[in-house]
Design a protein around this motif. Structure first.
Motif, PDB file in Angstrom:
ATOM      1  N   ARG A   1      36.448  47.792  44.131  1.00  0.00           N
ATOM      2  CA  ARG A   1      37.293  46.993  43.071  1.00  0.00           C
ATOM      3  C   ARG A   1      36.394  46.146  41.901  1.00  0.00           C
ATOM      4  O   ARG A   1      36.863  46.199  40.857  1.00  0.00           O
ATOM      5  CB  ARG A   1      37.865  45.839  44.152  1.00  0.00           C
TER       6      ARG A   1
ATOM      7  N   ASN B   1      37.498  48.662  39.399  1.00  0.00           N
ATOM      8  CA  ASN B   1      38.924  48.175  39.436  1.00  0.00           C
ATOM      9  C   ASN B   1      39.727  49.265  40.014  1.00  0.00           C
ATOM     10  O   ASN B   1      41.113  49.052  39.772  1.00  0.00           O
ATOM     11  CB  ASN B   1      39.531  47.793  38.067  1.00  0.00           C
TER      12      ASN B   1
ATOM     13  N   LYS C   1      42.203  49.751  43.103  1.00  0.00           N
ATOM     14  CA  LYS C   1      42.636  49.064  44.302  1.00  0.00           C
ATOM     15  C   LYS C   1      43.426  50.068  45.504  1.00  0.00           C
ATOM     16  O   LYS C   1      43.788  50.990  44.960  1.00  0.00           O
ATOM     17  CB  LYS C   1      44.013  48.114  43.794  1.00  0.00           C
TER      18      LYS C   1
ATOM     19  N   GLU D   1      45.605  46.680  49.106  1.00  0.00           N
ATOM     20  CA  GLU D   1      45.327  45.608  47.882  1.00  0.00           C
ATOM     21  C   GLU D   1      46.594  45.476  47.118  1.00  0.00           C
ATOM     22  O   GLU D   1      46.683  44.237  46.734  1.00  0.00           O
ATOM     23  CB  GLU D   1      44.153  45.828  47.222  1.00  0.00           C
ATOM     24  N   VAL D   2      47.176  46.371  46.454  1.00  0.00           N
ATOM     25  CA  VAL D   2      48.320  46.252  45.667  1.00  0.00           C
ATOM     26  C   VAL D   2      49.400  45.402  46.392  1.00  0.00           C
ATOM     27  O   VAL D   2      49.872  44.622  45.722  1.00  0.00           O
ATOM     28  CB  VAL D   2      48.953  47.871  45.418  1.00  0.00           C
TER      29      VAL D   2
ATOM     30  N   MET E   1      48.654  43.145  48.797  1.00  0.00           N
ATOM     31  CA  MET E   1      48.354  42.045  49.042  1.00  0.00           C
ATOM     32  C   MET E   1      48.316  41.028  47.713  1.00  0.00           C
ATOM     33  O   MET E   1      48.614  39.994  47.523  1.00  0.00           O
ATOM     34  CB  MET E   1      46.575  42.044  49.472  1.00  0.00           C
ATOM     35  N   ASP E   2      48.260  41.829  46.476  1.00  0.00           N
ATOM     36  CA  ASP E   2      48.420  40.937  45.100  1.00  0.00           C
ATOM     37  C   ASP E   2      49.756  40.727  44.958  1.00  0.00           C
ATOM     38  O   ASP E   2      50.018  39.553  44.439  1.00  0.00           O
ATOM     39  CB  ASP E   2      48.209  42.129  44.107  1.00  0.00           C
ATOM     40  N   LYS E   3      50.623  41.455  45.452  1.00  0.00           N
ATOM     41  CA  LYS E   3      52.172  41.087  45.394  1.00  0.00           C
ATOM     42  C   LYS E   3      52.498  40.042  46.253  1.00  0.00           C
ATOM     43  O   LYS E   3      53.334  39.123  45.919  1.00  0.00           O
ATOM     44  CB  LYS E   3      53.013  42.294  45.644  1.00  0.00           C
TER      45      LYS E   3
ATOM     46  N   ILE F   1      50.416  37.599  47.328  1.00  0.00           N
ATOM     47  CA  ILE F   1      49.875  36.462  46.782  1.00  0.00           C
ATOM     48  C   ILE F   1      50.619  35.867  45.665  1.00  0.00           C
ATOM     49  O   ILE F   1      50.700  34.768  45.343  1.00  0.00           O
ATOM     50  CB  ILE F   1      48.191  36.749  46.412  1.00  0.00           C
ATOM     51  N   GLU F   2      51.225  36.897  44.765  1.00  0.00           N
ATOM     52  CA  GLU F   2      51.681  36.482  43.703  1.00  0.00           C
ATOM     53  C   GLU F   2      53.032  35.880  44.031  1.00  0.00           C
ATOM     54  O   GLU F   2      53.612  34.820  43.433  1.00  0.00           O
ATOM     55  CB  GLU F   2      52.201  37.871  42.741  1.00  0.00           C
TER      56      GLU F   2
ATOM     57  N   ASN G   1      51.874  32.290  45.463  1.00  0.00           N
ATOM     58  CA  ASN G   1      51.702  31.193  44.500  1.00  0.00           C
ATOM     59  C   ASN G   1      52.945  30.862  43.603  1.00  0.00           C
ATOM     60  O   ASN G   1      53.089  29.682  42.960  1.00  0.00           O
ATOM     61  CB  ASN G   1      50.705  31.874  43.577  1.00  0.00           C
TER      62      ASN G   1
ATOM     63  N   SER H   1      57.257  36.522  50.845  1.00  0.00           N
ATOM     64  CA  SER H   1      55.836  36.809  50.938  1.00  0.00           C
ATOM     65  C   SER H   1      55.372  37.001  52.421  1.00  0.00           C
ATOM     66  O   SER H   1      54.416  37.744  52.760  1.00  0.00           O
ATOM     67  CB  SER H   1      54.692  35.718  50.353  1.00  0.00           C
TER      68      SER H   1
END
Length: 418
Positions: free
Chosen positions: A178, A182, A184, A188-189, A191-193, A195-196, A199, A206
Motif C-alpha cells: 500500500r 498503492n 489495496k 482494504e477496499v 475497510m476503506d468503505k 471507515i468512510e 466517519n 458500517s
C-alpha cells in the motif's frame, strides 16, 4: 553404557522434541520482546506482551518488565503456542509506515541475533559438546522462526482472535504494497468503505462490514471501530459480546473497566456490574470516583438495595454537591421508600440541569406508581426527548401506555400534536 541401535533414532527425536518444547517459549519471548521494545522506542505508551497464547490472560503468569511492558506467560507443552504484542499508543499518535516496518521486523530478527550472539562464543571457546548441541538447536529454531515469520502466510489457530494468525511477513507485504504501490487488497477496499461510513456517522451501515473484517482480520483498530459503532447505536448486548470475544483488544483501552461495568448494567447483569464497580472503586483515585459511585448506586437502586445506593449517592454529593444526576436518582430512591422529600431532590436536579432525562423518567415512575398513567406517559416522553435510549425507558413507557385509558391517550396525543 551403550544405547541399543534400535533406540538411537527414537531417543534422538525425543531429545529434539524436548529441545523444541524448551527452546520455543524462549524464542517466542525474544520475538515478542523485540516487537515490544521497538514499539516503546517509536512512541508506544505501554505494551502487553503475550507468550504461549494469542492474548489470553486467564491462568497466565503476569510479570511487569521494565519500560512499561507487561508479560503474560502461559505454559503449554503441546501444542506449543506463539505470541502476541499489543501496544497502546497515545491519543492522536500516528505510527506511520516506517515505524510499523521497524516494529514488524524487530520481532523475528531479535531472536536470531541473540541466537547467533551465543553461538560465536560457544564455538570460539570450545565449550562442552552438549551445550553446543543445545545452542545449535536453539539457533535453528530461531532461524526457522525468522524465515517462517518473514514469509507472508496466514494459518489457522483456534486460540487466536478470529481463529487465524498472520505472519509478520504478511503484515509487511500489506503495509509496503500500500505504501509503495498503492495496491489495496479486497479487504482494504472494504475497510476503506466501512471507515468512510463510520466517519460519516452511518454506524448501522458500517457495522456489518466492520464485524466481518474483524472476524477475518482481527486487530485493535478494527475492534475499536466495531465496538464504537455498536456503542453509538446503543446495541449494548452486541458491544458486550464483542468485548468478551476479543478480551485482548478490549483490555488494551484505559476506559475498559468502567465501560464494561456500564454495559453489564445495561444488559441487566447487575450483580456483575456492582462487583466490577466495587473493584474499580478500590483502585481509582479520589477525583475519578464520582461516576463509579453514581453508577454502582444506580445498580443498587434497581435491585432495591436502598441503603447501599444511598451510601454511594452521598459519597458523590460529598465530592460534587451540585451533581444533577445524583439528585435525580436520590429523588427516585426516596420516593420509592415513601419519602415525599424525593420530589424536592428531583426539583433540585432540574434546577441544576433542566435537560437531565432521569428527572423526567423518575417523575414518570412516581406518577405511574400512584396510578396517574397519562401523566407518567407524558413524563416518559419528555425523558425520551433528551435521551431516547435511556435505560429501561422503553419498558416504562410501554407499561404506562398499556395502563393509560383510551380517553387519556387521545387527550395526550392531541396535546402533543398541538
Amino acid at each position: 553404557m551403550q544405547v541399543p541401535s534400535d533406540l538411537v533414532v527414537p531417543l534422538f527425536l525425543g531429545v529434539l522434541f524436548v529441545l523444541h518444547v524448551v527452546s520455543r517459549p524462549v524464542v517466542v519471548f525474544l520475538h515478542e520482546l523485540g516487537h515490544s521494545l521497538m514499539s516503546r522506542a517509536v512512541g508506544a505508551s505501554s505494551v502487553d506482551m503475550y507468550v504461549g497464547s494469542y492474548g489470553e490472560q486467564d491462568d497466565a503468569w503476569r510479570v511487569l518488565l521494565p519500560g512499561r511492558i507487561t508479560l503474560w506467560f502461559k505454559w503449554r507443552i503441546w501444542p506449543v503456542q506463539g505470541g502476541l504484542c499489543l501496544a497502546k499508543w497515545p491519543e492522536g499518535f500516528s505510527v506511520g509506515t516506517a515505524r510499523w516496518v521497524a516494529i514488524l521486523v524487530a520481532g523475528p530478527v531479535s531472536s536470531s541475533i541473540v541466537a547467533w550472539s551465543l553461538m560465536w562464543p560457544a564455538f570460539h571457546y570450545n565449550i562442552h559438546g552438549a551445550l553446543k548441541f543445545i545452542l545449535v538447536a536453539f539457533t535453528v529454531i530461531a532461524l526457522l522462526d525468522l524465515m517462517g515469520n518473514l514469509m507472508p502466510s496466514i494459518r489457522s489457530a483456534k486460540q487466536s482472535p478470529g481463529g487465524v494468525v498472520y505472519s509478520d511477513g504478511y503484515r509487511l507485504y500489506l503495509l509496503l504494497s500500500r505504501a509503495w504501490f498503492n495496491i489495496k487488497s479486497p479487504d482494504e477496499v472494504v475497510m476503506d468503505k466501512a471507515i468512510e461510513l463510520y466517519n460519516a456517522g452511518n454506524y448501522e451501515a458500517s457495522l456489518p462490514l466492520l464485524h466481518d473484517l474483524l472476524d477475518r482480520l482481527p486487530n485493535q483498530h478494527l475492534y475499536q471501530l466495531a465496538f464504537s459503532a455498536y456503542y453509538n447505536t446503543r446495541r449494548f448486548a452486541e458491544a458486550l459480546e464483542l468485548e468478551e470475544k476479543y478480551p485482548e483488544f478490549a483490555t488494551s483501552f484505559d476506559s475498559h473497566g468502567p465501560t464494561r461495568a456500564y454495559l453489564l448494567c445495561r444488559v441487566e447483569r447487575l450483580a456483575e456490574a456492582k462487583d466490577l464497580y466495587t473493584q474499580l472503586l478500590a483502585e481509582a483515585p479520589v477525583e475519578t470516583r464520582t461516576m463509579l459511585h453514581n453508577n454502582r448506586g444506580y445498580s443498587y437502586l434497581l435491585e432495591g438495595n436502598y441503603e447501599a445506593a444511598l451510601r454511594d449517592f452521598n459519597a458523590v454529593l460529598e465530592q460534587e454537591p451540585d451533581n444533577a444526576y445524583t439528585y435525580a436518582q436520590l429523588g427516585r430512591l426516596r420516593l420509592e421508600q415513601g419519602d415525599a422529600s424525593g420530589l424536592a431532590d428531583l426539583g433540585r436536579a432540574l434546577e441544576l440541569n433542566p435537560q437531565e432525562p432521569f428527572v423526567f423518567c423518575n417523575l414518570g415512575l412516581h406518577a405511574h406508581a400512584q396510578g396517574r398513567y397519562a401523566e407518567a406517559l407524558s413524563y416518559f416522553e419528555q425523558a425520551a426527548a433528551f435521551d431516547a435510549y435511556l435505560h429501561r425507558l422503553a419498558e416504562y413507557t410501554a407499561a404506562a401506555r398499556a395502563c393509560c385509558p383510551p380517553a387519556d391517550k387521545a387527550v395526550l396525543g392531541a396535546t402533543q400534536a398541538a
